[in-house]
Write a protein that holds these residues in place. Structure first.
Motif, PDB file in Angstrom:
ATOM      1  N   PRO A   8       7.440   7.175   7.886  1.00  0.00           N
ATOM      2  CA  PRO A   8       6.863   7.858   9.048  1.00  0.00           C
ATOM      3  C   PRO A   8       7.470   7.302  10.329  1.00  0.00           C
ATOM      4  N   LEU A   9       7.680   8.165  11.302  1.00  0.00           N
ATOM      5  CA  LEU A   9       8.325   7.696  12.528  1.00  0.00           C
ATOM      6  C   LEU A   9       7.931   8.563  13.714  1.00  0.00           C
ATOM      7  N   LEU A  10       8.057   7.953  14.875  1.00  0.00           N
ATOM      8  CA  LEU A  10       7.836   8.645  16.143  1.00  0.00           C
ATOM      9  C   LEU A  10       8.796   8.057  17.175  1.00  0.00           C
ATOM     10  N   ASN A  11       9.779   8.855  17.577  1.00  0.00           N
ATOM     11  CA  ASN A  11      10.751   8.454  18.607  1.00  0.00           C
ATOM     12  C   ASN A  11      11.443   7.127  18.267  1.00  0.00           C
ATOM     13  N   GLU A  12      12.159   7.124  17.138  1.00  0.00           N
ATOM     14  CA  GLU A  12      12.866   5.915  16.695  1.00  0.00           C
ATOM     15  C   GLU A  12      14.361   6.179  16.532  1.00  0.00           C
ATOM     16  N   GLU A  13      14.945   7.006  17.403  1.00  0.00           N
ATOM     17  CA  GLU A  13      16.348   7.386  17.245  1.00  0.00           C
ATOM     18  C   GLU A  13      17.293   6.190  17.253  1.00  0.00           C
ATOM     19  N   GLU A  14      16.960   5.142  17.998  1.00  0.00           N
ATOM     20  CA  GLU A  14      17.865   3.994  18.118  1.00  0.00           C
ATOM     21  C   GLU A  14      17.992   3.213  16.815  1.00  0.00           C
ATOM     22  N   SER A  15      16.942   3.218  15.999  1.00  0.00           N
ATOM     23  CA  SER A  15      16.957   2.398  14.784  1.00  0.00           C
ATOM     24  C   SER A  15      17.313   3.188  13.529  1.00  0.00           C
ATOM     25  N   LEU A  16      17.329   4.517  13.588  1.00  0.00           N
ATOM     26  CA  LEU A  16      17.446   5.319  12.367  1.00  0.00           C
ATOM     27  C   LEU A  16      18.787   5.157  11.652  1.00  0.00           C
ATOM     28  N   GLN A  17      19.886   5.140  12.390  1.00  0.00           N
ATOM     29  CA  GLN A  17      21.201   5.024  11.743  1.00  0.00           C
ATOM     30  C   GLN A  17      21.315   3.699  10.987  1.00  0.00           C
ATOM     31  N   GLU A  18      20.914   2.619  11.623  1.00  0.00           N
ATOM     32  CA  GLU A  18      20.978   1.305  10.970  1.00  0.00           C
ATOM     33  C   GLU A  18      20.056   1.250   9.761  1.00  0.00           C
ATOM     34  N   LEU A  19      18.852   1.808   9.895  1.00  0.00           N
ATOM     35  CA  LEU A  19      17.899   1.814   8.782  1.00  0.00           C
ATOM     36  C   LEU A  19      18.434   2.638   7.618  1.00  0.00           C
ATOM     37  N   TRP A  48      15.017  13.797  15.012  1.00  0.00           N
ATOM     38  CA  TRP A  48      15.168  14.859  14.011  1.00  0.00           C
ATOM     39  C   TRP A  48      16.634  15.278  13.852  1.00  0.00           C
ATOM     40  N   SER A  49      17.399  15.231  14.912  1.00  0.00           N
ATOM     41  CA  SER A  49      18.830  15.558  14.828  1.00  0.00           C
ATOM     42  C   SER A  49      19.548  14.576  13.909  1.00  0.00           C
ATOM     43  N   PHE A  54      21.717  13.143   8.381  1.00  0.00           N
ATOM     44  CA  PHE A  54      21.640  12.379   7.126  1.00  0.00           C
ATOM     45  C   PHE A  54      21.453  13.324   5.936  1.00  0.00           C
ATOM     46  N   ALA A  55      20.577  14.314   6.096  1.00  0.00           N
ATOM     47  CA  ALA A  55      20.267  15.242   5.004  1.00  0.00           C
ATOM     48  C   ALA A  55      21.464  16.116   4.659  1.00  0.00           C
ATOM     49  N   ALA A  56      22.272  16.436   5.667  1.00  0.00           N
ATOM     50  CA  ALA A  56      23.450  17.272   5.428  1.00  0.00           C
ATOM     51  C   ALA A  56      24.509  16.535   4.623  1.00  0.00           C
ATOM     52  N   ASN A  60      19.961  13.315  -1.191  1.00  0.00           N
ATOM     53  CA  ASN A  60      18.791  12.488  -1.479  1.00  0.00           C
ATOM     54  C   ASN A  60      17.931  12.230  -0.239  1.00  0.00           C
ATOM     55  N   ILE A  61      18.432  12.606   0.904  1.00  0.00           N
ATOM     56  CA  ILE A  61      17.687  12.427   2.146  1.00  0.00           C
ATOM     57  C   ILE A  61      16.930  13.713   2.454  1.00  0.00           C
ATOM     58  N   LYS A  62      15.647  13.586   2.675  1.00  0.00           N
ATOM     59  CA  LYS A  62      14.784  14.741   2.934  1.00  0.00           C
ATOM     60  C   LYS A  62      13.980  14.473   4.205  1.00  0.00           C
ATOM     61  N   GLY A  63      13.442  15.511   4.765  1.00  0.00           N
ATOM     62  CA  GLY A  63      12.702  15.335   6.004  1.00  0.00           C
ATOM     63  C   GLY A  63      11.570  16.323   6.164  1.00  0.00           C
ATOM     64  N   ILE A  64      10.527  15.872   6.815  1.00  0.00           N
ATOM     65  CA  ILE A  64       9.408  16.728   7.208  1.00  0.00           C
ATOM     66  C   ILE A  64       9.165  16.491   8.693  1.00  0.00           C
ATOM     67  N   ARG A  65       9.107  17.556   9.436  1.00  0.00           N
ATOM     68  CA  ARG A  65       8.912  17.445  10.880  1.00  0.00           C
ATOM     69  C   ARG A  65       7.637  18.161  11.291  1.00  0.00           C
ATOM     70  N   PHE A  66       6.738  17.437  11.948  1.00  0.00           N
ATOM     71  CA  PHE A  66       5.506  18.036  12.458  1.00  0.00           C
ATOM     72  C   PHE A  66       5.768  18.746  13.782  1.00  0.00           C
ATOM     73  N   MET A  67       4.940  19.730  14.078  1.00  0.00           N
ATOM     74  CA  MET A  67       5.085  20.484  15.317  1.00  0.00           C
ATOM     75  C   MET A  67       4.708  19.634  16.537  1.00  0.00           C
ATOM     76  N   ARG A  68       3.843  18.664  16.322  1.00  0.00           N
ATOM     77  CA  ARG A  68       3.469  17.719  17.373  1.00  0.00           C
ATOM     78  C   ARG A  68       3.013  16.431  16.698  1.00  0.00           C
ATOM     79  N   ASN A  69       2.623  15.463  17.499  1.00  0.00           N
ATOM     80  CA  ASN A  69       2.171  14.184  16.952  1.00  0.00           C
ATOM     81  C   ASN A  69       0.764  14.326  16.370  1.00  0.00           C
TER      82      ASN A  69
END
Length: 318
Positions: A8-19, A48-49, A54-56, A60-69
């Motif tokens: 689960p994440l909220l506004n973590e673009e800086e850490s996602l590539q490394e993770l 989300w971008s 990653f999914a493309a 094995n990488i999947k994602g679910i995006r909520f419309m809001r928090n």
């Protein structure tokens, strides 16, 4: 499939590539068959971008995006519903949870037959005043109230058997109490593993001091639900009946006392001049209301419908 990793994440673009790179490295070194499900809880940055990228490149990488928090519990609920692995690992996206801990957690589930294993951040790198001390108080209260002997209820790094997540209902802000919910569902083999905690590398925490206040309130809620959630009449009905009987006996005593004075031609005051009359009346009214609360609770339990708690905007590879 060996593993489902839910993040689960909220506004973590800086850490996602490394993770992402770190997780893939651990998966390949251990030859796991896996899926990683990123649960974007309404991020407003480029998280989300990155997940889409990653999914493309990796099915094995999947994602679910909520419309809001909607909250971490709702994100995990959505992830649990989609997870296909024999073992489900949850971890935060801020790099404070180390992917190197995944094999150890996985082995405790598969070889030691634990239903659930919770991480314990024994050595923390958070602020002592802002997090460490409140966390220790919170964990102590949770142990005493729930009977689940864990040192760190709020650690996001946990491992579960698939059957556990499919039978645990996570709602509100109950994600920190999943071990308690699991125990209440009959999964009693709950373990704990000391895990490495790392200082936050990017950004700031999304949780403030209010999470501890909410945590204690949720603790009271889960204690009530675990004991009386299926039988509210046992609590409210018993309390209501007790209070009504006390009030009725007081009122009866006041009435008999007045009749006694009248019969013996003794001086007496009006019933309403006696303060005990109002105490008896209030007690009976409160008792009746509590009894009705229990009765209505029983009716609601038998007629409630499951309502949608979040809105999914889009999914990837699911």
């Amino acid at each position: 499939m060996n593993l489902s990793i839910l993040i689960p994440l909220l506004n973590e673009e800086e850490s996602l590539q490394e993770l992402y790179t770190w997780i893939i490295k651990v998966m390949q070194l251990n030859n796991y068959t896996y899926e990683v499900i990123f649960l974007d809880d309404g991020s407003t940055d480029n998280s989300w971008s990155l997940i889409s990228k990653f999914a493309a490149e990796n099915p094995n990488i999947k994602g679910i995006r909520f419309m809001r928090n909607f909250g971490k519990s709702q994100a995990l609920h959505a992830g649990f519903a989609k997870a296909q692995g024999d073992v489900i690992i949850t971890m935060d996206a801020d790099l404070q949870d180390s992917p190197e801990e995944i094999p150890g957690l996985y082995n405790m589930i598969t070889t030691e037959d634990f239903d659930l294993v919770s991480g314990w951040k024994k050595k923390r790198y958070d602020s002592v005043v802002a997090k460490n001390l409140p966390s220790k108080l919170f964990n102590w209260a949770a142990r005493k109230t729930s009977g689940v002997q864990l040192n760190d209820f709020n650690c996001g790094l946990k491992a579960y058997k698939n059957i556990v997540v499919k039978n645990v209902e996570v709602s509100g802000e109950m994600h920190r109490y999943i071990p308690v919910l699991a125990k209440n569902s009959g999964f009693n083999k709950i373990g704990e593993k000391v895990v490495q905690h790392q200082a936050r590398k990017y950004g700031e925490t999304k949780f403030g001091m209010e999470r501890f206040v909410n945590g204690f309130l949720d603790l009271i809620t889960i204690w009530f639900l675990s004991r009386f959630g299926k039988r509210p009449m046992h609590l409210f009905g018993a309390m209501g009946s007790f209070m009504f009987i006390i009030g009725f006996l007081l009122a009866g005593y006041i009435g008999v006392s007045k009749l006694y004075h009248m019969y013996n031609n003794m001086r007496y005051n009006l019933v309403t001049d006696n303060p005990w009359f109002f105490i008896a009346l209030t007690t009976m009214i409160l008792g009746t209301q509590l009894f009705l609360a229990g009765f209505l609770g029983e009716i609601i339990l038998r007629t409630k419908n499951n309502e949608e708690r979040y809105k999914v905007a889009s999914e990837l590879n699911l």
